[in-house]
Design a protein around this motif. Structure first.
Motif, PDB file in Angstrom:
ATOM      1  N   TRP A 175       0.703  -1.299  -0.007  1.00  0.00           N
ATOM      2  CA  TRP A 175       0.021  -0.044  -0.102  1.00  0.00           C
ATOM      3  C   TRP A 175       0.990   1.193  -0.049  1.00  0.00           C
ATOM      4  CZ3 TRP A 175      -3.451  -2.591  -1.864  1.00  0.00           C
ATOM      5  CH2 TRP A 175      -4.194  -3.663  -1.345  1.00  0.00           C
ATOM      6  N   THR A 219       0.030   3.610  -2.992  1.00  0.00           N
ATOM      7  CA  THR A 219      -0.691   4.920  -2.596  1.00  0.00           C
ATOM      8  C   THR A 219       0.284   6.008  -3.111  1.00  0.00           C
ATOM      9  OG1 THR A 219      -0.290   4.567  -0.324  1.00  0.00           O
ATOM     10  CG2 THR A 219      -2.466   4.078  -1.136  1.00  0.00           C
ATOM     11  N   ILE A 228      -8.424   0.021  -5.854  1.00  0.00           N
ATOM     12  CA  ILE A 228      -7.894   0.822  -4.858  1.00  0.00           C
ATOM     13  C   ILE A 228      -8.276   2.371  -4.891  1.00  0.00           C
ATOM     14  CG2 ILE A 228      -5.469   1.412  -4.335  1.00  0.00           C
ATOM     15  CD1 ILE A 228      -4.352  -0.887  -5.264  1.00  0.00           C
ATOM     16  N   ILE A 235     -11.715   2.547  -3.553  1.00  0.00           N
ATOM     17  CA  ILE A 235     -11.759   2.422  -2.068  1.00  0.00           C
ATOM     18  C   ILE A 235     -11.252   3.833  -1.445  1.00  0.00           C
ATOM     19  CG2 ILE A 235     -10.644   1.398   0.097  1.00  0.00           C
ATOM     20  CD1 ILE A 235     -12.773  -0.561  -1.311  1.00  0.00           C
ATOM     21  N   ARG A 236     -10.161   4.322  -2.132  1.00  0.00           N
ATOM     22  CA  ARG A 236      -9.630   5.470  -1.278  1.00  0.00           C
ATOM     23  C   ARG A 236     -10.437   6.549  -1.413  1.00  0.00           C
ATOM     24  NH1 ARG A 236      -4.740   8.389  -4.285  1.00  0.00           N
ATOM     25  NH2 ARG A 236      -6.619   9.253  -5.424  1.00  0.00           N
ATOM     26  N   LEU A 257      -6.217   4.149   5.499  1.00  0.00           N
ATOM     27  CA  LEU A 257      -6.495   3.406   4.165  1.00  0.00           C
ATOM     28  C   LEU A 257      -5.760   2.053   4.119  1.00  0.00           C
ATOM     29  CD1 LEU A 257      -7.698   3.946   1.390  1.00  0.00           C
ATOM     30  CD2 LEU A 257      -5.525   4.820   0.773  1.00  0.00           C
ATOM     31  N   LEU A 267      -8.047  -1.246   2.631  1.00  0.00           N
ATOM     32  CA  LEU A 267      -7.825  -1.643   1.486  1.00  0.00           C
ATOM     33  C   LEU A 267      -7.325  -3.093   1.857  1.00  0.00           C
ATOM     34  CD1 LEU A 267      -5.390   0.767  -0.062  1.00  0.00           C
ATOM     35  CD2 LEU A 267      -7.469  -0.097  -1.020  1.00  0.00           C
ATOM     36  N   THR A 324     -16.234  -2.857   4.118  1.00  0.00           N
ATOM     37  CA  THR A 324     -15.124  -1.955   4.030  1.00  0.00           C
ATOM     38  C   THR A 324     -15.760  -0.637   4.321  1.00  0.00           C
ATOM     39  OG1 THR A 324     -13.945  -3.211   2.252  1.00  0.00           O
ATOM     40  CG2 THR A 324     -13.259  -0.996   2.639  1.00  0.00           C
TER      41      THR A 324
END
Lengths: 168, 397
Positions: free
Chosen positions: A35, A39, B195, B198-199, B215, B219, B363
């Motif tokens: 992640w 990210t 991703i 979700i973010r 986060l 995730l 989630t």
């Protein structure tokens, strides 16, 4: 059936421990190795896109400003050129007019001078002619006086004298 | 268009391939749906066989000392370790009695157990023994059963799949693909979409400035649940998320994050709710306290029930074939089969949808609960409170 249904709900502490451990490992593993890089890369890319869009917008605005400036400058230059041209034309016109006037004056002046000269020359010629004729008359009279014998002789003398005169 | 059709055919093929394993597992001519979705200490590869899993026990002996006992399999525990499998015959007969054929059902069950002896690695133990409750020899008792079970294996499988995919994805981003350029390939695009979803649509609206902190958890939980859900739809697969223990653990993580991240404001809302008359406060406090626990419990049960229900329906639909065959003869069974399979295929597709929806819901609600606790509220308690609080609670319902 009730007992079998209970098998779905039966507590299993061992499984809880195992799954807790499993999930914790997965969480730590992914947090560190997945992640984070993902990210950060995504936000970096988004920043980059946003920045380049802002830059493009700024560049567009700048280009527009530049074009406007250019247009303005061009218009000004055109106007200036126009005025310069107009001025030059006026100046030329003016100069030509002056020149023509000057020339005309000069010509007039010359004409007048020539006229005067001609008049003067004419007068002097007439004067000299008068002098000459008078001289001729005197010399002719002298000759006549010197040969004052007979009429024939006088006539002959005048005739000779006249023939002696230059023809012009 | 052709791609889409072939994708659907592939899906149908997997779905149908997933069914015979369940169908062939009908040992007594009757298929017990609950039995097949419950946890077990073997991997069911019927008709190839059953792969028994290692058993690990923390045992307290009769003299009070503790010990750790390890066996390769249940059979090894029984045959080599001298453990005894307690078989609850009454329960089985009671269960089948409800279905209305206690006598021959039980007899056929024994025949089925006989088959297990042939196919199992350790001949000599029966299916009933394999599924029985193990008791150590010599009067001790099991303190903690750390045995590797079917659902644990599939949770591990899910973990490996998620870790493998995501670490590879991260490698791609590290190399610059997706960082400096657009994402490349089906996998990166697919997972990046998830991703980002979700973010941007789950974490950000609920967590605001705290998004970065939570986060990774959101995730991880999303992809782990999704993968486990989908593994249950693979032939010979099992759904770890259809186990209440698994979903409880996942919900506990949300619970712990919520409580440990809770702001002063959050605790004030629970212990001394603002904006209401003083005499109502003592009444509301226990309700709010209870609410701390009902939220994660609902989270656990929702996931467990949704995933279990889908599998139960599929297995029940397949089970109909055998029930009809038992009652009216094999011809009727064959006649019912296409209808059952068509319905099961439909439910299978629904399950596919549910896999994604439940992963998302878990989630989403986790983000919501955590967000409600950790995000600083800037509001006037006496006026804006009711309005402010009404929104999240409404979406929980």
């Amino acid at each position: 059936m009730t007992l079998f249904a209970a098998s779905l709900l039966a507590p299993d502490l061992g499984l809880i421990v195992w799954i807790g451990l499993t999930f914790l490992i997965l969480l730590v593993l992914l947090r560190k190795f997945a992640w984070g890089p993902i990210t950060s890369a995504l936000s970096e890319r988004e920043d980059k896109i946003r920045e380049s869009m802002e830059q493009a917008e700024k560049a567009l605005a700048e280009a527009k400003q530049l074009q406007a400036d250019n247009d303005k400058a061009r218009r000004e230059a055109e106007a200036q050129a126009q005025s310069i041209l107009r001025e030059a034309r006026e100046e030329a016109e003016r100069m030509r007019g002056e020149e023509v006037n000057k020339t005309r004056d000069q010509i007039q002046h010359l004409q007048e001078a020539a006229q005067t000269e001609i008049e003067r020359e004419k007068q002097s010629a007439l004067d000299s002619l008068r002098q000459e004729v008078a001289d001729l008359a005197v010399s002719a009279a002298e000759k006549i006086l010197r040969e004052n014998l007979d009429a024939d002789r006088q006539k002959k003398i005048v005739k000779d004298f006249l023939s002696d005169l230059p023809k012009n | 268009m052709i791609k889409r059709a072939s994708a659907f055919l592939l899906l149908a093929a997997i779905a149908i391939a997933a069914m015979p394993s369940a169908a062939l597992a009908a040992e007594d001519g009757e298929l017990d749906a609950i039995h097949h979705s419950a946890n077990a200490y073997y991997l069911d590869f019927t008709p190839i066989g059953k792969l028994q899993l290692p058993r690990i026990f923390v045992v307290q002996h009769e003299d009070g000392s503790y010990g750790l006992e390890l066996f390769r399999s249940t059979a090894a525990a029984i045959l080599e370790g001298g453990w005894v499998a307690e078989i609850d015959h009454d329960g089985e007969e009671h269960a089948e009695g409800e279905e209305g054929h206690a006598e021959d059902g039980a007899q056929e069950a024994h025949a089925g157990e006989g088959e297990a002896q042939e196919t199992g690695k350790y001949a000599g133990i029966t299916l009933a023994q394999l599924e029985g409750h193990l008791v150590p020899p010599g009067g001790g008792h099991v303190v903690l059963d750390m045995s590797i079970s079917k659902h644990l294996v599939f949770a591990w499988l899910g973990m490996i799949v998620v870790a493998f995919i995501m670490v590879r994805m991260a490698g791609k981003y590290k190399r610059g693909v997706g960082r400096d350029t657009a994402p490349k390939g089906l996998f990166q695009n697919l997972f990046e979409t998830l991703i980002l979803f979700i973010r941007d649509d789950v974490a950000r609206p609920n967590l605001g400035a705290k998004t970065e902190k939570y986060l990774p958890y959101l995730l991880t939980v999303f992809f782990f649940i999704l993968t486990c859900n989908l593994l249950g739809l693979v032939p010979f697969g099992a759904t770890a998320t259809s186990n209440l223990m698994v979903t409880t653990v996942l919900a506990s993580f949300t619970f712990l994050l919520t409580q440990f991240g809770g702001t002063k404001d959050y605790w004030m809302h629970i212990l001394w709710p603002p904006g209401i008359p003083a005499f109502v406060k003592p009444i509301l406090m226990p309700v709010e306290l209870l609410g701390i626990f009902t939220k994660p419990i609902a989270l656990a049960i929702r996931l467990f029930a949704n995933l279990t229900a889908g599998h139960l329906i599929i297995l029940s639909l397949i089970g109909l074939i055998f029930s009809f065959a038992n009652m009216f003869g094999p011809t009727v069974g064959y006649a019912v089969a296409p209808v059952s399979i068509a319905f099961a295929l439909f439910i299978y597709c629904l399950e596919l949808l549910v896999s994604f929806i439940q992963a998302y819901v878990f989630t989403m609600l986790s983000a919501l609960f955590i967000g409600m606790a950790v995000v600083e509220h800037h509001h006037d308690h006496d006026e804006a409170h009711g309005e402010h609080h009404a929104e999240p609670t409404a979406s929980v319902a």
